[in-house]
Design an enzyme around this catalytic site. Sequence first.
Site, PDB file in Angstrom:
ATOM      1  N   ASP A 511       0.853  -1.186   0.000  1.00  9.87           N
ATOM      2  CA  ASP A 511       0.000   0.000   0.000  1.00  9.87           C
ATOM      3  C   ASP A 511       0.896   1.246   0.000  1.00  9.87           C
ATOM      4  O   ASP A 511       2.114   1.155   0.171  1.00  9.87           O
ATOM      5  CB  ASP A 511      -0.884  -0.040   1.254  1.00  9.87           C
ATOM      6  CG  ASP A 511      -2.084   0.894   1.172  1.00  9.87           C
ATOM      7  OD1 ASP A 511      -2.340   1.443   0.092  1.00  9.87           O
ATOM      8  OD2 ASP A 511      -2.764   1.062   2.198  1.00  9.87           O
ATOM      9  N   GLU A 514       2.659   4.970  -4.076  1.00  5.31           N
ATOM     10  CA  GLU A 514       2.626   5.870  -5.235  1.00  5.31           C
ATOM     11  C   GLU A 514       3.950   6.597  -5.478  1.00  5.31           C
ATOM     12  O   GLU A 514       4.215   6.874  -6.658  1.00  5.31           O
ATOM     13  CB  GLU A 514       1.479   6.887  -5.063  1.00  5.31           C
ATOM     14  CG  GLU A 514       0.097   6.302  -5.120  1.00  5.31           C
ATOM     15  CD  GLU A 514      -0.266   5.469  -3.886  1.00  5.31           C
ATOM     16  OE1 GLU A 514      -1.066   4.537  -4.024  1.00  5.31           O
ATOM     17  OE2 GLU A 514       0.275   5.762  -2.798  1.00  5.31           O
ATOM     18  N   ASP A 587      -9.048   3.731  -2.301  1.00  5.56           N
ATOM     19  CA  ASP A 587      -9.918   4.190  -1.213  1.00  5.56           C
ATOM     20  C   ASP A 587     -11.253   4.709  -1.746  1.00  5.56           C
ATOM     21  O   ASP A 587     -11.482   5.919  -1.826  1.00  5.56           O
ATOM     22  CB  ASP A 587      -9.205   5.285  -0.411  1.00  5.56           C
ATOM     23  CG  ASP A 587      -7.942   4.777   0.263  1.00  5.56           C
ATOM     24  OD1 ASP A 587      -7.774   3.548   0.344  1.00  5.56           O
ATOM     25  OD2 ASP A 587      -7.123   5.598   0.696  1.00  5.56           O
TER      26      ASP A 587
END
EC number: 3.2.1.20
Length: 968
Positions: A511, A514, A587
Amino acid sequence: MEAAEKEEISVKDEAVDKNIFRDCNRIAFYRRQKQWLSKKSTYQVLLDSVTTVEDSTRFQIINEASKVPLLAEIYGIEGNIFRLKINEESPLKPRYEVPDVLTSKPSTVRLIPCSGDTGSLILADEKGDLRCHITANPFKVDLVSEEEVVMSINSLGQLYFEHLQILHKQRTAKENEEEASVDTSQENQEDLGLWEEKFGKFVDIKANGPSSVGLDFSLHEFEHLYGIPQHAESHRLKNTRDGDAYRLYNLDVYGYQIYDKMGIYGSVPYLLAHKLGRTIGIFWLNASETLVEINTEPAVEYTLTQMGPVAAKQKVRSRTHVHWMSESGIIDVFLLTGPTPSDVFRQYSHLTGTQAMPPLFSLGYHQCRWNYEDEQDVKAVDAGFDEHDIPYDAMWLDIEHTEGKRYFTWDQKRFPNPKKMQELLRSKKRKLVVISDPHIKIDPDYSVYVKAKDQGFFVRNQEGEDFEGVCWPGLSSYLDFTNPKVRGWYSSLFAFPVYQGSTDILFLWNDMNEPSVFRGPEQTMQKNAIHHGNWEHRELHNIYGFYHQMATAEGLIQRSKGKERPFVLTRSFFAGSQKYGAVWTGDNTAEWSYLKISIPMLLTLSITGISFCGADIGGFIGNPETELLVRWYQAGAYQPFFRGHATMNTKRREPWLFGEEYTRLIREAIRERYGLLPYWYSLFYHAHVASQPVMRPLWVEFPNELKTFDMEDEYMLGSALLVHPVTEPKATIVDVFLPGSNEVWYDCKTFACWEGGCTVKIPVALDTIPVFQRGGSVVPIKTTVGKSTGWMTESSYGLRVALSTKGSSVGELYLDDGHSFQYLHQQQFLHRKFSFCSSVLINSSADQRGHYPSKCVVEQILVLGLRKEPSSVITHSSDGKEQPVAFMYCAKTSTLNLKKLSLNIATDWEALIWLAMRQNITTYQSRYDAHGSTDPCGSLLPAAPSVLTASTLQHSLTHTSSHQASST
């Protein structure tokens, strides 16, 4: 909870603040390109510079204003692919070229120069079917297939290339004044962000000045484009306008807005264009921030002249212009020429790889939450699934399972006995998935941090120190996964002696990769941070998460000494991420609109190579109303990655917390998923070996049916099942389009039969989701559902045979051990083919290389669309044994149900359905008369005897089956 964490959660509870993220007008390279292109400056080819080397044709391109040459290279690649590279001929230093995404150096084919008109160059493959027609002045490339121009490059003159310049601090005032390409007044330099770009409180200092590239592509007669994930947008790409481009820039956007072109978690710079009769693709291999503009010009007719009473008219073909712009790097683009959707899928996977073959457990249901509190909580939730007879395969733990957000550790108070907890799950044949993010807490007592720092494994800032940013642990440094040594070291952390408390049932979730940097520009890393090889972060931002997932997957493979398949879910991704595992849509929010948008988001991921994808069931943010939760489970059960997940400040939502009626509905949805696992697994095998998407938009299966081109509320699973999730509250009727005028479709619940090529109104209650099986298909299922996939290994199969309008069907089953690489290294697999024709169902080998000692049997066969009740049914096995079969026939639904069978899935056999003795003899006699020794279903039959009796007919069928098996 630490102060930084509380601050970020409070920010994230609000709607997306668009001021945190830039739109196109606040992106300097976009403004520069727009200003430059308004001047209509053109490039031309220097034809006397053309050279042909072993694998490419090269020539110079020069701009009429700057006079600085570019070097263009055109390659032909096996499988009808062209590659165009444009770079500076003599850059001050190498420009970034994306490594590691291509599976290997593409196999090239020789392009033969052909004579062209004066001022042009023609390159053709050896067959001559595909040609590149290069016009010198102004520079343009036409891609020609079968005498038709399919695509033109630079027809709008939007080629743009900013040359690297000497370091800002080394430039003289005179040099600053003499920049040629743009207005360099002090005010305009700041506005165009040549050397510095400001956004909020952040200043991006560009050591090499501006370096962006751009190019346009015109797609002739194409109006339907798809791809370039990830955006919360429609499946079909929309026209853009100035300041409204699709942005490819991986960002952590909590509760992202829907129907918005802003970049979110992942980027795949690849799109497909489709029209009647042809599909093509464009793969723009660039990992820097990228913008894509799209403009469709529809076909029009207009009057040329007036000749007496007759008006002469000309039709202008439709075309769509696609303008790619990237902040840095080079132009490296692959043109995939199709011509079919399947061809384009194969061409793209030839470049970037196919979907990894997942372990079987990962296709089951996953239960996740931020966060399950402790070992007792895990134990209670696990027991709840058993108590309520709901299967699931994996329990997930978010960041709170660690010691202060230090990955590869366990919170000693909450999870003091992680191995014991895993052994409990193992006893239920279930798995554990834990999170591991790329940020490493700055802590001199944290061994992972200390070892990484000592070896220089972190991304650096401009001053050469370790880059520091805030994320969940507080102040953190970020591992530089672009460095092979860092990836190798990170992979070693998953070894059992190193990762204390881990076992072989523990798998991974990547997670925040990015990468997410709280309080950073757009909540990510500064673009002038420095990576391995002294590359700036701006060059490779979109590929950072790709490398994180690569290192994690390789670590899981290494810990098993290369024997076991990994499972890794990643939030950030790039082209080629399919090689390493699964992706989800991030999300999302517990609202109906997010359920609805998940379908086009997943379809877009699927056609761009990432078949293993899903959306969080119920919505990560907020508390779904119960009806929405049920509908989301029903939809998720028919989507590739199936996980329930929720953020920490939501109410608990385990499936049994909403009352018995809703528990039953969720249970039924999950059990439907488990019943279809043989079909799911077979689809993933085809994705792995043949690049075919698991979840498919209708236009892929029905490429010549115009009505399917815009559909995104229903989809195909493989070629056999059509799914239309219910995405509106209080729905009682759903309009379902059933494609194919020559098709027939069967309702999977009622077995009602519908003709294709029309829209039907399907009544829906809360226990209903429209799912249809396509006539002509055979879908393998499991007849019993266990607590998890591990409990179902030896359970029996069923076959759902849906007859076409011609009374025939085909289908497949792929089977292996579900977890190892033995299918690849030792050919330990079964690939079976089922074919139904002329009232005979045959099970034969689809790939005789495979061998796997399965004892599973086919226990049930359900035939849909059989218009007449049989007089008898007989099974005939390869060892010569015959068995009469008890059956039930329902005239109302035209279904034949064969139960209590015991037909080994791994051996050849056939089931003969006698509609009536005289009718069958007549049928087979006519087959012999019409086809001689060739069966219309493709089998070879012996010559017809002079008198066709029941015994000789049976002998013929036996011979047919054995001959088929030996010749497959």
